[in-house]
Design an enzyme around this catalytic site. Structure first.
Site, PDB file in Angstrom:
ATOM      1  N   GLU A 115      29.913 -28.153 -42.627  1.00 16.89           N
ATOM      2  CA  GLU A 115      29.463 -26.800 -42.679  1.00 16.89           C
ATOM      3  C   GLU A 115      28.570 -26.920 -43.837  1.00 16.89           C
ATOM      4  OE1 GLU A 115      29.457 -23.652 -41.671  1.00 16.89           O
ATOM      5  OE2 GLU A 115      28.373 -23.283 -43.603  1.00 16.89           O
ATOM      6  N   ALA A 128      35.753  -7.408 -32.477  1.00 18.03           N
ATOM      7  CA  ALA A 128      36.919  -7.417 -31.823  1.00 18.03           C
ATOM      8  C   ALA A 128      36.810  -8.678 -30.581  1.00 18.03           C
ATOM      9  CB  ALA A 128      37.005  -6.154 -31.043  1.00 18.03           C
ATOM     10  N   ARG A 186      36.524 -10.226 -39.804  1.00 22.87           N
ATOM     11  CA  ARG A 186      35.968 -11.509 -39.560  1.00 22.87           C
ATOM     12  C   ARG A 186      36.309 -12.554 -40.224  1.00 22.87           C
ATOM     13  NH1 ARG A 186      30.937 -10.665 -36.642  1.00 22.87           N
ATOM     14  NH2 ARG A 186      30.714 -13.076 -37.092  1.00 22.87           N
ATOM     15  N   ARG A 193      23.245  -0.104 -41.800  1.00 24.32           N
ATOM     16  CA  ARG A 193      24.812  -0.171 -41.902  1.00 24.32           C
ATOM     17  C   ARG A 193      25.277   0.423 -43.445  1.00 24.32           C
ATOM     18  NH1 ARG A 193      26.759  -5.730 -39.747  1.00 24.32           N
ATOM     19  NH2 ARG A 193      24.663  -6.279 -40.360  1.00 24.32           N
ATOM     20  N   ASP A 209      26.681 -19.044 -30.719  1.00 22.19           N
ATOM     21  CA  ASP A 209      25.527 -18.386 -31.020  1.00 22.19           C
ATOM     22  C   ASP A 209      24.365 -19.213 -30.883  1.00 22.19           C
ATOM     23  OD1 ASP A 209      26.743 -15.717 -31.067  1.00 22.19           O
ATOM     24  OD2 ASP A 209      25.714 -15.218 -33.013  1.00 22.19           O
ATOM     25  N   ALA A 263      30.937 -13.179 -29.755  1.00 22.47           N
ATOM     26  CA  ALA A 263      32.030 -14.177 -30.181  1.00 22.47           C
ATOM     27  C   ALA A 263      33.150 -14.431 -28.808  1.00 22.47           C
ATOM     28  CB  ALA A 263      32.935 -13.738 -31.421  1.00 22.47           C
TER      29      ALA A 263
HETATM   30  P1  FAD Z   1      27.929 -18.110 -36.898  1.00 20.28           P
HETATM   31  O1  FAD Z   1      29.010 -17.278 -37.005  1.00 20.28           O
HETATM   32  O2  FAD Z   1      26.635 -17.903 -37.016  1.00 20.28           O
HETATM   33  O3  FAD Z   1      28.291 -19.526 -37.621  1.00 20.28           O
HETATM   34  C1  FAD Z   1      27.558 -20.514 -37.804  1.00 20.28           C
HETATM   35  C2  FAD Z   1      27.890 -21.351 -39.005  1.00 20.28           C
HETATM   36  O4  FAD Z   1      27.026 -22.586 -39.089  1.00 20.28           O
HETATM   37  C3  FAD Z   1      27.786 -20.649 -40.147  1.00 20.28           C
HETATM   38  O5  FAD Z   1      29.026 -20.920 -41.174  1.00 20.28           O
HETATM   39  C4  FAD Z   1      26.698 -21.504 -40.923  1.00 20.28           C
HETATM   40  O6  FAD Z   1      26.746 -21.480 -42.443  1.00 20.28           O
HETATM   41  C5  FAD Z   1      26.595 -22.871 -40.379  1.00 20.28           C
HETATM   42  N1  FAD Z   1      25.278 -23.537 -40.446  1.00 20.28           N
HETATM   43  C6  FAD Z   1      24.119 -22.977 -39.859  1.00 20.28           C
HETATM   44  N2  FAD Z   1      23.370 -23.960 -39.992  1.00 20.28           N
HETATM   45  C7  FAD Z   1      23.767 -25.010 -40.565  1.00 20.28           C
HETATM   46  C8  FAD Z   1      23.366 -26.513 -40.616  1.00 20.28           C
HETATM   47  N3  FAD Z   1      22.201 -26.702 -40.414  1.00 20.28           N
HETATM   48  N4  FAD Z   1      24.115 -27.358 -40.912  1.00 20.28           N
HETATM   49  C9  FAD Z   1      25.810 -26.849 -41.241  1.00 20.28           C
HETATM   50  N5  FAD Z   1      26.190 -25.828 -40.977  1.00 20.28           N
HETATM   51  C10 FAD Z   1      25.353 -24.795 -40.606  1.00 20.28           C
HETATM   52  N6  FAD Z   1      31.097 -10.399 -30.945  1.00 20.28           N
HETATM   53  C11 FAD Z   1      32.143 -10.029 -30.523  1.00 20.28           C
HETATM   54  O7  FAD Z   1      32.652 -10.845 -29.823  1.00 20.28           O
HETATM   55  N7  FAD Z   1      32.586  -8.927 -30.801  1.00 20.28           N
HETATM   56  C12 FAD Z   1      32.546  -8.096 -31.621  1.00 20.28           C
HETATM   57  O8  FAD Z   1      32.908  -6.963 -32.042  1.00 20.28           O
HETATM   58  C13 FAD Z   1      31.296  -8.347 -32.216  1.00 20.28           C
HETATM   59  N8  FAD Z   1      30.668  -7.457 -33.182  1.00 20.28           N
HETATM   60  C14 FAD Z   1      29.405  -7.928 -33.785  1.00 20.28           C
HETATM   61  C15 FAD Z   1      28.652  -7.131 -34.593  1.00 20.28           C
HETATM   62  C16 FAD Z   1      27.461  -7.381 -35.482  1.00 20.28           C
HETATM   63  C17 FAD Z   1      26.658  -6.375 -36.301  1.00 20.28           C
HETATM   64  C18 FAD Z   1      27.064  -8.646 -34.849  1.00 20.28           C
HETATM   65  C19 FAD Z   1      25.629  -8.758 -35.662  1.00 20.28           C
HETATM   66  C20 FAD Z   1      27.540  -9.600 -33.995  1.00 20.28           C
HETATM   67  C21 FAD Z   1      28.664  -9.206 -33.429  1.00 20.28           C
HETATM   68  N9  FAD Z   1      29.391 -10.004 -32.526  1.00 20.28           N
HETATM   69  C22 FAD Z   1      30.663  -9.718 -32.050  1.00 20.28           C
HETATM   70  C23 FAD Z   1      28.738 -11.434 -32.294  1.00 20.28           C
HETATM   71  C24 FAD Z   1      29.537 -12.497 -32.929  1.00 20.28           C
HETATM   72  O9  FAD Z   1      29.511 -12.224 -34.581  1.00 20.28           O
HETATM   73  C25 FAD Z   1      28.747 -13.955 -32.936  1.00 20.28           C
HETATM   74  O10 FAD Z   1      28.552 -14.047 -31.800  1.00 20.28           O
HETATM   75  C26 FAD Z   1      29.611 -14.884 -33.832  1.00 20.28           C
HETATM   76  O11 FAD Z   1      29.572 -14.863 -35.183  1.00 20.28           O
HETATM   77  C27 FAD Z   1      28.969 -16.298 -33.478  1.00 20.28           C
HETATM   78  O12 FAD Z   1      29.817 -17.139 -34.021  1.00 20.28           O
HETATM   79  P2  FAD Z   1      29.221 -18.758 -34.150  1.00 20.28           P
HETATM   80  O13 FAD Z   1      30.507 -19.677 -34.987  1.00 20.28           O
HETATM   81  O14 FAD Z   1      28.653 -19.262 -33.080  1.00 20.28           O
HETATM   82  O15 FAD Z   1      28.039 -18.503 -35.276  1.00 20.28           O
END
Ligand code: FAD
Length: 448
Positions: free
Chosen positions: A42, A55, A125, A207, A323, A336
């Site tokens: 990370e 959620a 979260r 927001r 994502d 998510a």
């Molecule tokens: P992220 O949460 O973006 O995590 C990526 C991680 O990688 C971070 O910790 C970052 O620091 C790290 N990172 C990045 N680049 C590097 C690198 N080069 N080297 C090492 N580490 C790195 N989804 C739902 O299912 N339900 C909901 O109610 C919902 N509500 C939402 C509301 C909003 C306003 C938004 C914007 C999104 C919402 N989502 C929801 C979507 C959800 O937030 C995302 O799909 C989810 O957070 C994705 O998780 P992730 O772990 O793939 O990516």
């Protein structure tokens, strides 16, 4: 919840999980439960997540149960659960001319949709991430490791990760869980590939949160005490109570024609009068909503992968999860949940490789095949999610031709999409053995 290694004599697979967000951590937990040595790299110095709410659907919880039952236990302890009678209300925010008309269901309520088939459990979260992090053993996460590049090295038979601090790490497989601006995606596709950068969805959000009594005064009790969306031309206003009903969460989403000023920062500070302009001529409550914001407001550009979706989620011994693969706008609200599906598929496929106790060239090929199988199972689903999420945004902003301003059509479209979200079999494209390995005798949530 320990699972037994398929072959006790094989060394555990090494998996580098790049990114300790919600999906990276969940994937690492699932891999470790399967006896696979997953290490999270990370870039931040510690766990970081915002204290906003999000959620998970009932379907996502079934998949989560198979990743590791402890995840669902954790969620159950910290979440607020929608009950069988819960619904979302969609109001006409544009046409009513008086406060009374705006609150009169017979005149201004467009439709309600039951949320019970989604059976959402909402949580904070940061609390969920921290709870998951506590499930990992010491040494499973290395902080301060920002991936800059990786090399899928034929010679050594390893994938070599290069970090910003000049250090490297070796692994059998790399899972890029590094979010919307994924470096893994950039390296996997090439920096010049259009999908290596997320694109502006031409929507933005503003927001804020206010004490619930302030929200009730501005919008009325009926609106401020449940989940309500107000629709109209080029914008919508979503409100719902949070923090056990003590605060009202307010989010304005709006269409924005020009490109975003600073695509690398995704945010820009603006004056709240910009929000006033958005709702000029709308119903009285919406026309005044800008007053609930502080003088200076952050405008968030909403980015996704819809304009340039990745042509593949896997290449060699690296693949994209969460994502990083399918970043979506928030209008469907299941980004998510889709990452949870990815996590179970990849955990199961890697478990099946580990069970074969391969080494050398056979291991390399086994891993490459597993990642291609993952890609084949996930690519269309990921694309479906960001595509339909954009459509939902357009629909809320009365910019979606097939539904126009017709509440009946909007309701139908929304319910169709939600049904496709929860009644989806993540194993449909995979062999029966993979389903058996992941689910045992458990029934998938299809048709829930
Ligand atoms: P992220 O949460 O973006 O995590 C990526 C991680 O990688 C971070 O910790 C970052 O620091 C790290 N990172 C990045 N680049 C590097 C690198 N080069 N080297 C090492 N580490 C790195 N989804 C739902 O299912 N339900 C909901 O109610 C919902 N509500 C939402 C509301 C909003 C306003 C938004 C914007 C999104 C919402 N989502 C929801 C979507 C959800 O937030 C995302 O799909 C989810 O957070 C994705 O998780 P992730 O772990 O793939 O990516």
């Amino acid at each position: 919840s320990e699972k037994i290694n398929g072959n006790g004599s094989a060394r555990p697979l090494d998996v580098a999980v790049v990114g300790g967000g919600i999906i990276g951590v969940m994937t690492a937990i699932g891999l470790r439960r399967r006896g696979i040595n997953a290490i999270i790299y990370e870039r931040a110095q510690t766990w970081h997540e915002v204290s906003a709410g999000f959620a998970f659907t009932g379907a996502a919880r079934v998949w989560m149960q198979s990743i590791d039952p402890a995840l669902v236990e954790l969620l159950a302890n910290i979440s607020q659960k929608t009950d069988a009678s819960s619904s979302n209300a969609y109001w006409n925010g544009y046409h009513p001319r008086t406060v009374e008309d705006a609150l009169d269901e017979s005149k201004s309520l467009l439709f309600r949709t039951p949320t019970n088939n989604l059976s959402f459990w909402g949580c904070v979260r940061s609390q969920f991430l921290k709870g998951m992090a506590d499930m990992l053993p010491e040494g499973a996460t290395v902080f301060g490791k920002q991936l800059l590049n990786y090399v899928d090295d034929e010679q050594s038979g390893k994938v070599v990760l290069h970090f910003k601090d000049g250090t490297t790490a070796e692994t059998d497989v790399l899972l890029g869980c590094d979010g919307i601006h994924s470096v893994t995606r950039k390296v996997l596709l090439g920096a010049d590939h259009p999908a290596s950068r997320a694109g502006f969805s031409h929507t933005v959000t503003y927001r804020t949160m206010v004490p619930i009594d302030v929200g009730i005064k501005a919008l009325g009790e009926k609106v401020a005490t449940c989940a309500c969306n107000h629709l109209g031309p080029n914008a919508d206003l979503l409100v719902y109570p949070v923090m056990s009903g003590t605060l009202l969460n307010i989010a304005v989403f709006a269409y924005e024609e020009p490109d975003f000023p600073d695509p690398d920062r995704m945010t820009v500070q603006i004056d709240r009068t910009d929000i006033k302009k958005l709702f000029d001529g709308w119903s009285p409550q919406l026309a005044d909503i800008w007053k609930l914001y502080p003088e200076k407001v952050v405008k968030w550009g909403i980015y996704d992968l819809e304009a340039n979706p990745p042509p593949t989620y896997a290449e060699g011994r690296a693949c994209l999860v969460g994502d990083a693969a399918h970043a979506s706008t928030p209008y469907l609200g299941v980004g998510a949940c889709t990452g949870v599906e990815d996590a179970l598929v990849i955990c199961t496929l890697l478990e099946s490789v580990q069970q074969k106790a391969l080494s050398g060239e056979a291991l390399k090929e086994g891993l490459q095949d597993a990642l291609q199988t993952y890609n084949a199972a996930r690519l269309d689903r990921g694309r479906w999610i960001h595509h339909h999420s954009r459509q939902m945004g357009q629909m809320y902003h009365w910019r979606y031709g097939p539904t126009g301003r017709d509440p009946e059509r909007m309701k139908k479209k929304l319910e169709e999409n939600w049904s496709a979200v929860v009644n989806y079999d993540i194993f449909a494209e995979l062999s029966p053995e993979v389903r058996e390995l992941a689910m045992g005798g458990q029934v998938a949530p299809v048709g829930a």
